[in-house]
Design an enzyme around this catalytic site. Structure first.
Site, PDB file in Angstrom:
ATOM      1  CB  SER A  47      -0.941   0.003   1.201  1.00 30.60           C
ATOM      2  OG  SER A  47      -0.185  -0.104   2.390  1.00 30.60           O
ATOM      3  CG  HIS A  86      -1.045   3.550   5.353  1.00 26.53           C
ATOM      4  ND1 HIS A  86      -2.362   3.170   5.469  1.00 26.53           N
ATOM      5  CD2 HIS A  86      -0.492   2.656   4.511  1.00 26.53           C
ATOM      6  CE1 HIS A  86      -2.571   2.095   4.738  1.00 26.53           C
ATOM      7  NE2 HIS A  86      -1.454   1.762   4.155  1.00 26.53           N
ATOM      8  CG  ASP A 112      -5.069   4.572   6.215  1.00 27.25           C
ATOM      9  OD1 ASP A 112      -3.983   4.604   6.809  1.00 27.25           O
ATOM     10  OD2 ASP A 112      -5.194   4.222   5.032  1.00 27.25           O
TER      11      ASP A 112
END
Lengths: 170, 234
Positions: A47, A86, A112
């Site tokens: 990701s 992230h 998210d």
């Protein structure tokens, strides 16, 4: 080959235990220095591509409590034990109110919000984040991914190490 | 003593030592490589609309759609240890509580690959000059040079309080994150550090979020990025 005296065997066992405990102490020492429960993590998903690929090793630092926008943080979703790596895309507060962050993976089209716990719209820097990424080494961590996805590899590696130790006695 | 196993072990040990030393030298060489980035950010248009954070949410929040012009020369950020530069534009505005630090939200981002990085679908493709579709594989500018006019944002932003209209003293700020091949990640610096000059420019003039007005749906389209995961976040 296998005719070790008890003393030699004890020395071998002690050496092995020394190696293990030194590694453990280094790990825990790094944990304390960086104030993070897990100072080195392996990237598990795609990701954050193309910045981080699966198998990259990341070094975390958890002493910067004023996380800036654009930093890459590692956090645990409340109630789950999966660390997620992230980037911070929004930040609010940080003075007397807790610092709230919204994160998003570079390779994800959506942020998210869907990953967070039910009713949680933002991360709390103090509670949820376990560190922010300061350095990285590519590809070295792929071994741990292989070990977790193919459990028979663990047995195979331990067996191989055992064979090597025995063979090296001569 | 000279068995094949020992030789293999010696070679492997030597390989790891050399790899480690070379990686350290490469990672440290970045500190002595000069940088002189410059950028100019201008606000084109800002609109505020009402919307929902997700389709099943009951609360309605105010979202800002900010169009901008960006001219940047970040070519000096790309050295032999640069894999990519993650460029982002944030909207910074004071918090409703005057004691809190300013709130920030990213409205647009781009993954700028260096010439040595392999091709990836999530990398930014700079639109060609004159607005024509990019011809072939040749990039219009070298990596790090950006010229965008009336660029749509990638994200419509909202505030933690849900209120954005009529808020004053907002600024657009450029930021980046240099991703190395090996070593430490670095972020935007407005101050000089040795041979690294701080960013020259990079902040827009102060603006104000307008009040909500009825706008055509087409005006509020956002830019679609190259992200590969379009469904549930990985």
């Amino acid at each position: 080959m296998l005719s070790l005296s008890p003393r030699q065997l004890a020395t071998q066992v002690l050496n092995f235990a020394l190696v293990l405990s030194t590694a453990f102490m280094l790990w825990k020492g790094l944990s304390i220095a960086s104030n993070s429960p897990s100072p080195i993590v392996v990237v598990l998903s795609g990701s954050m591509e193309p910045a981080f690929a699966r198998g990259d090793l990341l070094f975390l630092w958890n002493r910067g409590l004023d996380t800036q926008i654009g930093e890459v943080v590692v956090y645990n979703v409340k109630g789950k034990d999966i660390p997620i790596v992230h980037r911070v895309v929004r930040r609010f507060g940080g003075g007397s109110t807790p610092l709230r962050l919204l994160t998003k993976g570079d390779n994800n089209a959506a942020d998210d919000t869907e990953l967070y716990a039910r009713g949680q719209d933002f991360l709390n820097r103090k509670e949820d984040v376990i560190g922010s990424v300061v350095g990285f080494v590519p590809f070295v961590g792929y071994v741990t991914i292989l070990l977790s996805e193919y459990p028979w590899l663990k047995q195979a590696m331990l067996g191989l190490m055992g064979v090597m130790v025995v063979l090296q006695r001569e | 003593m000279h068995s094949a196993l020992v030789r293999v072990q010696n070679v492997f040990g030597f390989f790891t030592t050399v790899a480690f030393v070379v990686a350290t030298i490469v990672a440290l060489s970045v500190v002595v490589t000069p940088q002189a980035p410059s950028a100019s950010v201008k606000l084109r248009n800002v609109q505020v609309v009402r919307g929902r954070p997700h389709y099943y949410s009951t609360k309605r929040e105010e979202y800002a759609h900010i169009k901008f012009d960006l001219d940047a020369d970040l070519t000096s950020l790309f050295n032999w240890n640069t894999k990519q530069v993650f460029l982002y534009l944030t909207a910074t505005y004071p918090s409703l509580d005057p004691r809190e630090p300013p709130s920030q939200a990213i409205i647009w981002d781009a993954v700028l690959p260096s010439l040595s990085a392999p091709l990836h679908h999530n990398q930014y493709i700079h639109p060609a000059k004159n607005g024509k579709a990019s011809k072939g594989k040749k990039a219009p500018y070298p990596p790090g040079e950006i010229h965008l006019a009336a660029q749509r944002p990638k994200y419509q932003i909202t505030d933690f309080s849900g209120k954005l209209q009529n808020r004053t003293d907002a600024v657009l700020e450029l930021g980046w994150n240099v991703q190395p091949w090996v070593g430490a990640l670095t972020w935007v610096n407005y101050q000089d550090f040795g041979v690294w000059k701080g960013l020259n420019g990079g902040k827009s003039k102060v603006f104000q979020f307008p009040e909500i007005r009825k706008r055509k749906e087409a005006d509020l389209k956002t830019e679609k990025g190259g992200e590969g995961n379009r469904g549930k976040p990985a």
